[in-house]
Structure formats: C-alpha cells, structure tokens
Scaffold this active site. Sequence first.
Site, PDB file in Angstrom:
ATOM      1  N   HIS A  95     -31.000  -9.052   3.588  1.00 25.87           N
ATOM      2  CA  HIS A  95     -29.698  -8.453   2.768  1.00 25.87           C
ATOM      3  C   HIS A  95     -28.087  -9.094   4.135  1.00 25.87           C
ATOM      4  O   HIS A  95     -28.696  -8.989   5.112  1.00 25.87           O
ATOM      5  CB  HIS A  95     -29.395  -7.029   2.748  1.00 25.87           C
ATOM      6  N   HIS A  97     -25.939 -10.351   6.506  1.00 25.08           N
ATOM      7  CA  HIS A  97     -25.359  -9.183   7.291  1.00 25.08           C
ATOM      8  C   HIS A  97     -24.738 -10.533   8.612  1.00 25.08           C
ATOM      9  O   HIS A  97     -25.503 -11.582   9.002  1.00 25.08           O
ATOM     10  CB  HIS A  97     -25.966  -7.888   8.389  1.00 25.08           C
TER      11      HIS A  97
HETATM   12  P1  5GP Z   1     -31.600 -10.546  11.793  1.00 28.37           P
HETATM   13  O1  5GP Z   1     -33.470 -10.408  12.465  1.00 28.37           O
HETATM   14  O2  5GP Z   1     -32.453 -10.030  10.126  1.00 28.37           O
HETATM   15  O3  5GP Z   1     -31.137 -10.871  11.326  1.00 28.37           O
HETATM   16  O4  5GP Z   1     -31.426  -8.625  11.754  1.00 28.37           O
HETATM   17  C1  5GP Z   1     -31.378  -7.658  11.552  1.00 28.37           C
HETATM   18  C2  5GP Z   1     -31.322  -6.798  12.842  1.00 28.37           C
HETATM   19  O5  5GP Z   1     -31.444  -4.864  11.843  1.00 28.37           O
HETATM   20  C3  5GP Z   1     -32.164  -6.239  13.868  1.00 28.37           C
HETATM   21  O6  5GP Z   1     -31.558  -6.949  14.806  1.00 28.37           O
HETATM   22  C4  5GP Z   1     -32.525  -4.846  13.297  1.00 28.37           C
HETATM   23  O7  5GP Z   1     -32.870  -4.168  15.257  1.00 28.37           O
HETATM   24  C5  5GP Z   1     -31.432  -4.131  13.048  1.00 28.37           C
HETATM   25  N1  5GP Z   1     -31.898  -2.837  11.848  1.00 28.37           N
HETATM   26  C6  5GP Z   1     -33.002  -3.297  11.129  1.00 28.37           C
HETATM   27  N2  5GP Z   1     -33.564  -2.232  10.194  1.00 28.37           N
HETATM   28  C7  5GP Z   1     -32.269  -1.556  10.861  1.00 28.37           C
HETATM   29  C8  5GP Z   1     -32.389   0.168  10.153  1.00 28.37           C
HETATM   30  O8  5GP Z   1     -32.724   0.862   9.961  1.00 28.37           O
HETATM   31  N3  5GP Z   1     -30.776   0.683  11.006  1.00 28.37           N
HETATM   32  C9  5GP Z   1     -29.993  -0.427  11.519  1.00 28.37           C
HETATM   33  N4  5GP Z   1     -28.902  -0.202  12.149  1.00 28.37           N
HETATM   34  N5  5GP Z   1     -30.506  -1.482  12.695  1.00 28.37           N
HETATM   35  C10 5GP Z   1     -31.764  -2.022  11.259  1.00 28.37           C
HETATM   36 ZN    ZN Z   2     -29.324  -5.055   0.042  1.00 26.59          ZN
END
Ligand code: 5GP
Ligand code: ZN
Length: 103
Positions: A95, A97
């Site tokens: 999703h 971000h």
């Molecule tokens: P990506 O690696 O997809 O760019 O980053 C995902 C981020 O989401 C990671 O830094 C991870 O720590 C954070 N994250 C994953 N699950 C959760 C959650 O349930 N709550 C929050 N606040 N952050 C999350």
């Molecule tokens: Zn979503």
Amino acid sequence: MDNDCIFCKIINGEFGTEFVYENEHLVVFKDIHPKSPVHLLVVPKLHVASLNELDDRELLAELMLGVKEVTKKIGLKSYRTQINTGKEAGQEVFHLHIHVLGK
Ligand code: 5GP
Ligand code: ZN
C-alpha cells in the site's frame, strides 16, 4: 479498502493507531520500527499497491504536499523521504507510502 492490507486496516482505525496528521486524502502515522528518531509514513487513504500503480496526478501531488504539511506541523525542517517500489527494492507493505526520516 483491501481487506488483506495492513495499512487499509490502520486507516480504517482497526488497531487504534494514532495519526500524527490526517486530511481528506491521506493519513500519517509513526513507523512501528523507526530507522531514525523521527520516522513517519505518509499513506494515501485510497488503496494503491505501489508507485507503479499510481496514475492520479492530483493524489501524487497531495502526497508530497502531505509531507510538507506534516513536517511543518511537527516543526521538522530537515528530513529525507523514501518510496520503496517493488520487493527487490525492499517494499514490504503493498500500500503506497512515503517514508519521512528526520532527527
Ligand atoms: P516498506 O518496506 O514497505 O517501504 O515499509 C513498510 C514500513 O511499514 C516498514 O518500515 C515497517 O516498519 C512499517 N510497518 C509495517 N507494519 C506496520 C504496522 O502495523 N504499523 C506501523 N505503524 N508500521 C508498520
Ligand atoms: Zn491498502
């Protein structure tokens, strides 16, 4: 809303996550595993899997403006932004971000 998406559930209030900032288009909350003293995630309310799936120019602009608005709100003048796109680049949550990292 994607029923299997953790960020959709957060946006839906299912975990009681505190939003540092929210507007019509997006929410901002703290990363659960911060990599910097300030580590926020700017997340569109609409489920979009990654930047590769985002075609809405207005929403893209709103996300970047959201970065500006939340950093202004918390008084963070200097920060880095990061968007991981695709598994190989380290995207874990599909999703879209924007990471906001500061001290
Ligand atoms: P990506 O690696 O997809 O760019 O980053 C995902 C981020 O989401 C990671 O830094 C991870 O720590 C954070 N994250 C994953 N699950 C959760 C959650 O349930 N709550 C929050 N606040 N952050 C999350
Ligand atoms: Zn979503």
